[in-house]
Every structure is written in C-alpha cells, then in structure tokens.
Design a protein around this motif. Structure first.
Motif, PDB file in Angstrom:
ATOM      1  N   ASN A  58       0.830  -1.212   0.000  1.00 49.50           N
ATOM      2  CA  ASN A  58       0.000   0.000   0.000  1.00 49.50           C
ATOM      3  C   ASN A  58       0.863   1.261   0.000  1.00 49.50           C
ATOM      4  O   ASN A  58       0.653   2.192   0.789  1.00 49.50           O
ATOM      5  CB  ASN A  58      -0.950   0.021   1.213  1.00 49.50           C
ATOM      6  CG  ASN A  58      -1.875  -1.167   1.235  1.00 49.50           C
ATOM      7  OD1 ASN A  58      -2.380  -1.594   0.200  1.00 49.50           O
ATOM      8  ND2 ASN A  58      -2.085  -1.736   2.412  1.00 49.50           N
ATOM      9  N   TYR A  74       3.251   3.996   3.687  1.00 48.67           N
ATOM     10  CA  TYR A  74       3.160   2.598   3.294  1.00 48.67           C
ATOM     11  C   TYR A  74       2.701   1.800   4.500  1.00 48.67           C
ATOM     12  O   TYR A  74       2.669   2.302   5.634  1.00 48.67           O
ATOM     13  CB  TYR A  74       4.519   2.069   2.809  1.00 48.67           C
ATOM     14  CG  TYR A  74       5.643   2.446   3.732  1.00 48.67           C
ATOM     15  CD1 TYR A  74       5.902   1.713   4.879  1.00 48.67           C
ATOM     16  CD2 TYR A  74       6.417   3.571   3.474  1.00 48.67           C
ATOM     17  CE1 TYR A  74       6.893   2.082   5.751  1.00 48.67           C
ATOM     18  CE2 TYR A  74       7.416   3.941   4.339  1.00 48.67           C
ATOM     19  CZ  TYR A  74       7.661   3.203   5.473  1.00 48.67           C
ATOM     20  OH  TYR A  74       8.648   3.582   6.340  1.00 48.67           O
ATOM     21  N   SER A  75       2.344   0.542   4.263  1.00 45.16           N
ATOM     22  CA  SER A  75       1.993  -0.374   5.352  1.00 45.16           C
ATOM     23  C   SER A  75       3.019  -1.494   5.397  1.00 45.16           C
ATOM     24  O   SER A  75       3.653  -1.817   4.392  1.00 45.16           O
ATOM     25  CB  SER A  75       0.597  -0.963   5.133  1.00 45.16           C
ATOM     26  OG  SER A  75      -0.370   0.051   5.001  1.00 45.16           O
ATOM     27  N   ASN A  77       3.781  -5.453   5.758  1.00 42.80           N
ATOM     28  CA  ASN A  77       3.133  -6.733   5.519  1.00 42.80           C
ATOM     29  C   ASN A  77       4.096  -7.834   5.955  1.00 42.80           C
ATOM     30  O   ASN A  77       5.264  -7.817   5.593  1.00 42.80           O
ATOM     31  CB  ASN A  77       2.795  -6.892   4.036  1.00 42.80           C
ATOM     32  CG  ASN A  77       1.956  -8.123   3.777  1.00 42.80           C
ATOM     33  OD1 ASN A  77       1.393  -8.712   4.699  1.00 42.80           O
ATOM     34  ND2 ASN A  77       1.863  -8.516   2.516  1.00 42.80           N
TER      35      ASN A  77
END
Length: 325
Positions: A58, A74-75, A77
């Motif tokens: 993201n 950003y994310s 993960n």
C-alpha cells in the motif's frame, strides 16, 4: 486564480519525481533508512539492509520536493526476516524475486559473507551458494538466471540458480555499477560514473539499458536529481524504483530515455565457466570409462592366466599318468 494554482500544482506533481522515505521502527525490529536492496513480488516492495528484510505494501509516494513536506506512506506486511551468520554480520546488498506458480522465493546477496541465500517469504532458508570470485553489489532475476553487479571488478555476471556457475560475463557500461533491474527484455544498469568524485551529485550517476544479446547499450535513461547514489533498483510496470544511499529515499522515475551512441560491445568473449564445468564432468566420465576398461582388461588377463595355470596343471597330471603307465 484558484483554478490556475490547482492546474500548476497538478502539472508540477506529474512532472516531478516521486519518492517515499523508508524509516521503519516499532515492529520488533529497527530498520535503518536508505535500503541497500529492493525487489518486487507483485504485491510488496521487499527492501533490505544489513541482515533485515522487510515487506512494504500500500505504498503511496509523494512528489519529490513538495513544498508541503509530504513524504508518502506505506503499510508493513508480514514480519521482518532476519538473516544470521556464524561468520561476519550479514550485509544484504541485493534482492531478487523468483516467481513460482503459487508464490515465489527471495534471493538475497550477502556481501559480507560472499554468498547468495534462497529464502521462502516466511524466512526459511532453502539454499546457500558461496560466491568465491564475485562481490555482489546488487542483483536481479530475468525469470531463469540471476544477474549480479560487481562494483569492485566493474563487471556484470549472469549466473545459474543451481550452483552459481557463471553463464555470461559483461564489462559494466557504467564504471562503478551499483544497481540492476530487469525490465522483461533488457538489463538496466545504474551506477557511479567516477568513484573518485564526491558521491553527492546526480550528474555523477548514469542509468543505461543494456541489450544482453548483442552486449550493446541501447538507451540512456534520464536520471532524477534526487538520485545521487543508487544502491538498489527494481523495475515495476514501466517505472524504476531506486533506493538512494545518500538521501534515504526510494525514488520512482520513468524508465524511458534517449538512444545511446555507445557502439562498444560489453559482452566478453570468454568461455563461460558452466561450459568448463560440463567439460570437466565429461572428462571425469572419460577417465572413469578408461578406469573401468582397464579393470575389465585386467580381469580378463587374470582369467586368462588362471585358465593357463589350470591347463598347465592338467597337462602336468596327464604327463605324470603317462609316466606311471
């Protein structure tokens, strides 16, 4: 006036380089800025530095030089992968993604220990290959082979994923290659033009597209003023994502450029080591064949000698019987 301002803002945003800064903390690991390696698995931007590999998703990039100071976001993960070693502390300088039918594998180049490591996305080590004659600066995967930039020797190597055997060898079209990417057809090489100059200017950076079939540079890609020392690079859908060692940003630029006038052939006319390796195996087979034939001949000679001995003993007995008569 307001519409004019918005139009100018949109043009400015479209025309400028995009970037995102990668300061990560608070996930059980502290990830330093300026990743030394990056790759793409189709969903996540996988980045690494030292012995840590992190997955980003993201990603929203910001316009470089934006006057509002937005740096994108950003994310995270998955949990970070930590590489360990009993020898030198790991230092990952290259990452590559090998896609499979359902998932894929991560290839990591550990320059501190001169090795390649094949990992699952969960961090399980599948294979480790020692690199005795190559210093890995960055790495990319073309769907079948790994490509490694060696900045110390000014070369680029194409190697197998089985045992690291060199398939092809190239002089680098950039004197100090520091980043590689594969665009599906060509190899993109980025690096420093003159390592003796201070590495803080984009003018000292060159990005080239190399045709690996004929060994010629076909295009010079326009650099961004925000890329002053490319440490890693990956091609994603017509864009180059470049990790800049100096700024700590991952910078996204277009991959188009202008035709190159460089007529030099960078592919070296040397016998690939993989052929030598096959020849060595064939020679070994021939040697084993000779040994087997020699053993067979020796066995036949032994049998012949045994038969001759038996015949001599039979003749001796027959002679003795004749004498008794």
């Amino acid at each position: 006036m307001r519409r004019l301002f918005l139009a100018i803002l949109i043009i400015f945003a479209i025309g400028c380089t995009q970037q995102v800064k990668t300061d990560i903390a608070g996930v059980g690991e502290t990830f330093p800025t300026a990743p030394s390696a990056i790759t793409w698995d189709g969903k996540n931007l996988i980045i690494a530095k030292e012995g840590i590999i992190v997955f980003l998703e993201n990603i929203d990039t910001a316009t470089a030089g934006s006057f509002i100071g937005y740096e994108g976001h950003y994310s995270l993960n998955n949990y970070p992968i930590t590489i360990t070693s009993k020898e030198n502390p790991p230092y990952i300088t290259g990452l590559a993604w090998q896609k499979t039918a359902y998932s894929g594998f991560i290839w990591a180049a550990d320059a501190a220990n001169k090795r390649l490591i094949k990992l699952t996305p969960q961090g399980e080590t599948i294979k480790s290959i020692q690199l005795n004659k190559i210093y890995p600066e960055d790495m990319t995967f073309d769907g079948k082979y790994l490509w490694i930039a060696d900045s110390k020797r000014g070369k680029v190597f194409k190697i197998t994923t089985e045992d690291g055997s060199v398939i092809e060898e190239y002089l680098s079209p950039v004197s100090y290659p520091t980043a590689l990417a594969w665009d599906g057809k060509y190899l993109i090489v980025a690096g420093i033009i003159n390592p003796a100059l201070p590495s803080d200017s984009s003018d000292n950076v060159k990005i080239l597209r190399l045709d690996t079939v004929n060994g010629k540079v076909i295009e010079e890609i326009s650099n961004s003023r925000y890329v002053t020392f490319p440490s890693a690079m990956v091609w994603i859908d017509g864009k180059l994502w470049i990790s800049d060692r100096n700024s700590g940003y991952i910078v996204k630029i277009s991959d188009w450029g202008s035709p190159s006038a460089d007529e030099k052939i960078y592919k070296l006319a040397t016998t690939p080591s993989i052929i030598k390796k096959i020849e060595t195996k064939e020679e070994k087979k021939e040697t084993e064949k000779d040994i087997q034939e020699a053993k067979k001949a020796a066995e036949e000679a032994r049998k012949a000698a045994e038969e001759a001995k038996q015949a001599a003993e039979a003749a001796k007995k027959a002679f003795e019987l004749q004498q008794k008569k």
